[in-house]
Design an enzyme around this catalytic site. Structure first.
Site, mmCIF file in Angstrom:
data_model
loop_
_atom_site.group_PDB
_atom_site.id
_atom_site.type_symbol
_atom_site.label_atom_id
_atom_site.label_comp_id
_atom_site.label_asym_id
_atom_site.label_seq_id
_atom_site.Cartn_x
_atom_site.Cartn_y
_atom_site.Cartn_z
ATOM 1 C CD GLU A 43 -1.414 -2.334 1.548
ATOM 2 O OE1 GLU A 43 -0.253 -2.841 2.155
ATOM 3 O OE2 GLU A 43 -2.122 -3.533 1.133
ATOM 4 C CG HIS A 82 -11.275 -8.167 6.454
ATOM 5 N ND1 HIS A 82 -10.627 -8.813 7.325
ATOM 6 C CD2 HIS A 82 -10.716 -8.250 5.317
ATOM 7 C CE1 HIS A 82 -9.849 -9.355 6.946
ATOM 8 N NE2 HIS A 82 -9.706 -9.120 5.538
#
Ligand SMILES: Cc1ncc(C[n+]2csc(CCOP(=O)(O)OP(=O)(O)O)c2C)c(N)n1
Lengths: 393, 324
Positions: B59, B129
């Protein structure tokens, strides 16, 4: 001021880039698929008890995975992730360690935990998030952890465990307990910054850590050739100044022998080692994923011919350390054991509501307590809307 | 055309790529597979591997690369697979994307950058998540933060975000990715960034939320209506900059405000709203402003229903505000 190699590098006026070809790392391999020794390997060093321990944990893992994928399809658990086709990598590496060495896993290493003795009941408690789950039902299925078995609780953000493993190992070195930390990760996770930080720290600070990359060809849908260029992850170990070996990840004995040597080196020299185990993720990434969107059935089929269970079993048969009848009996008893454990785990209640606010800090803050009380009041007003906790503080 | 929220995002990306040859979209699994949620489906086939591709799994690399690409003048649309995994890129976003223009005296900027990422709970995803990370980013001058509530909003806001001359963080409510379906125009259109939307007029109390939580406040408003309470509903849509005028006008009219967000309460974006409204509307308030939020804990797995700031908790807050 140091001169950083200026005075020690050999000089040349012959221009040449140093490229991947000059560092093509071979794959350490000792067993052929038919169970015979290959590549001139001497397998007399492998003890029967160790070989059987590895095989039985691999079979345990295969059965667990099959059973739990079926359970997910039946809607009994929400999520699962198999290690089918690469059981040898995690199981045999863990078998080469002392059971007190630390394991830091990514998420596809249930085999190592099984080898350490995590029972089918313990697996089920985590998978069903019941109140006996050591993680108190806070994380998704497959995020195992067990202090007693020296297995650090799995965290979903990828690669975060890799630099942590270096710190852990450095602490072990200072404690002089002759223990190492072995850290698992995928070739995908090896793209994260944390991986690079970890290798550099380990090499410079000399930590007894074994980096164990499971190179299974895919990170979800992304194939290894879109993940990195060059000769795999092993070359990076060399680049960072680590002892490095590439091993056949479907060859349990090669993995075992390589990890044994890595451990001895890490302890003797107080230095890190990198192992890259080449394998293939035979199953889907997880039960939420459908691999037909990015790879062919033919490709998967081809890899079934390298099944690590078949290979090790063939060798055990040849050694006459294991028989078809024993294999069948173990397979059946594992299936029965899993089913029974699942039925029990399913009925055990979910963790209590109060465990929503514990462990955020060592003790809940005043504000958290207040939030919890408000929540309890609210649930009393609408018990039918929150069936899991209705009447169970 | 009927579309779900994912299809609306896909459609907006498609239109933007068709209209701007400099637009490039990338991220983990974004190429041929179309992203793990399939938001980029079909784009690689249509625009080629040079303009829509898989990146290595990193990322900080994705956003660092995107910053460079945008500084060069390309239109970079980066996907972070889950909002929970945006934190490895935090430095690139907060110190780089957000400050490029300011620190260089506008010699350089990364205005062409849009970061898309699914956020939020309600999907049995547990700690990693389910997070709603908006507040970390609204605290960063130089960055815009946008959250759509339905397919129509998603398409119009995403097109505006991609074309906005500032870096924009576009948070997509994954809980309603497929569940939220609605009429979406086929053609190109943009919805303004920085403007809230008055979704429904009412007289007793103003309800404010964004993204997937709009469902919760709309349901709560219905429960309240059955008890004779009239709710005015605002979708903030854009969190940075945010539309204090629309919110304050409404609070001046109703005299009451309930703010709902999924992120934990302490230092959540609700705190900013409450402080501002209290400053600007103090003499019009009939009751204390209340917040219905997530708890100050990491996002749980088994107690997700209990944790969520759902319609019932919002309904209780509405009743309290009105009966104060
Ligand atoms: C920081 C971070 N980014 C993205 C993800 C989402 N994600 C989960 S698994 C995965 C692929 C990992 O691949 P690899 O490391 O090769 O391991 P494998 O699944 O092949 O065993 C991704 C992208 C994540 N969990 N964490």
């Amino acid at each position: 001021m140091t001169e950083a190699g200026y005075t020690t590098a050999a000089r040349t006026s012959e221009f040449a880039f140093v490229a991947q070809e000059s560092l093509a790392i071979p794959m350490f391999s000792v067993l052929a698929q038919d169970g015979t020794a290959c590549c001139g390997a001497d397998l007399s060093v492998v003890e029967q008890t160790v070989a059987l321990r590895i095989y039985q944990a691999m079979l345990f893992t295969r059965v667990l995975d099959e059973r739990m994928v079926a359970a997910q399809r039946q809607g009994r658990i929400s999520f699962y992730l198999t290690s089918t086709g690469e059981e040898a990598a995690s199981v045999a590496s863990a078998a080469a360690l002392s059971d007190q060495d630390m394991l830091m896993a990514q998420y596809r290493e249930q085999g190592a935990l099984a080898l350490r003795g995590f029972s089918s009941e313990q697996f089920m408690n985590q998978l069903f998030s019941n109140e006996l789950d050591l993680g108190k039902g806070r994380q998704m299925p497959v995020h195992y952890g067990c202090k007693a078995l020296h297995y650090m609780t799995v965290s979903s953000p990828l690669a975060t465990q890799i630099p942590q493993a270096v710190g852990y190992a450095y602490g072990q070195k200072l404690a002089a307990g002759e223990h190492v930390t072995l850290c698992y990760f995928g070739e995908g996770a090896a793209s994260e910054g944390d991986f690079h930080a970890a290798l550099n720290f380990a090499a410079v600070l000399r930590a007894p850590v074994i980096f164990f990359c499971r190179n299974n060809g895919y990170a979800i849908s992304t194939p290894a050739e879109e993940q990195y260029a060059g000769d795999g992850i092993a070359a990076r170990g060399v680049g960072y100044g680590l002892q490095t070996i590439r091993v056949d990840g479907n060859d349990a004995l090669a993995v075992y022998l390589a990890t044994q040597k890595a451990r001895a080196y890490a302890i003797e020299h107080c230095a890190p080692v990198l192992i890259e185990a080449m394998s293939y993720r035979l199953g889907a990434h997880s039960t939420s994923d459908d691999p037909s969107g990015y790879r062919s059935k033919d490709e998967e089929q081809k890899w079934r011919e390298y099944d690590p269970l078949v290979r090790l079993r063939a060798w055990l048969y040849r050694q006459q350390w294991w028989s078809e009848a024993e294999d069948k009996a173990l397979d059946e008893s594992l299936r029965a054991e899993m089913l029974a454990a699942m039925k029990v785990a399913e009925k055990i209640p979910k963790p209590k509501l109060r465990e929503l606010v514990t462990d955020v800090y060592d003790t809940p803050s005043v504000e958290l307590r207040r939030q919890q009380e408000d929540l309890e009041q609210h649930l009393k007003r609408y018990p039918e809307h929150y069936p899991r906790t209705a009447g169970r503080a | 055309m009927q579309m779900n929220l994912l299809q609306a995002v896909n459609n907006a990306l498609d239109l933007a790529m068709a209209s701007q040859s400099k637009m490039i979209c990338f991220g983990e699994d974004v190429g041929h597979f179309g992203g793990v949620f399939r938001a980029t489906s079909g784009l690689q086939e249509k625009y080629g591997r040079e303009r829509c591709f898989n990146t290595p799994l990193c990322e900080q690399g994705i956003i660092g690369f995107a910053n460079g690409l945008a500084a060069q003048g390309s239109v970079a649309v980066a996907e972070i697979q889950f909002g929970d995994y945006i934190f490895p890129a935090f430095d690139q976003i907060v110190n780089e994307s957000a400050k490029f223009r300011y620190r260089s005296g506008n010699e350089f900027n990364v205005g062409g950058l849009t970061i898309r990422t699914p956020y939020g709970g309600g999907i049995a995803g547990g700690l990693y998540h389910s997070q709603s990370p908006e507040a970390y980013f609204t605290h960063t001058p130089g960055l815009k933060v946008v959250v759509p509530r339905n397919p129509y909003q998603a398409k119009g806001l995403l097109l505006a975000a991609i074309r906005d001359p500032n870096p924009v963080l576009f948070l997509e409510p994954k809980r309603i990715y497929r569940a939220s379906v609605g009429e979406v125009p086929e053609g190109d259109y943009e919805l303004p960034l920085g403007k809230a939307e008055l979704v429904r007029e009412g007289s007793d109390v103003t309800l404010l939320a964004w993204g997937a939580q709009m469902e919760a406040i709309e349901k709560a408003a219905e429960l309240a209506q059955a008890e004779g309470i009239s709710c005015e509903i605002i979708d903030l849509r854009s969190l940075q900059p945010w539309d204090a005028d629309t919110v304050c006008d409404s609070v001046i009219k109703t005299g009451r405000l309930v703010v709902n967000h999924e992120a934990p309460r302490t230092s959540g974006f609700g705190a900013e709203i409450v402080a501002t409204v209290q400053e600007r509307c103090f003499l019009h308030l009939e009751s204390p402003i209340t917040r219905v939020t997530g708890l100050d804990t990491p996002f749980p797995l088994v107690h997700e229903a209990e944790y969520m700031p759902d319609h019932l908790k919002t309904f209780e807050a509405i009743k309290q505000a009105v009966r104060f």
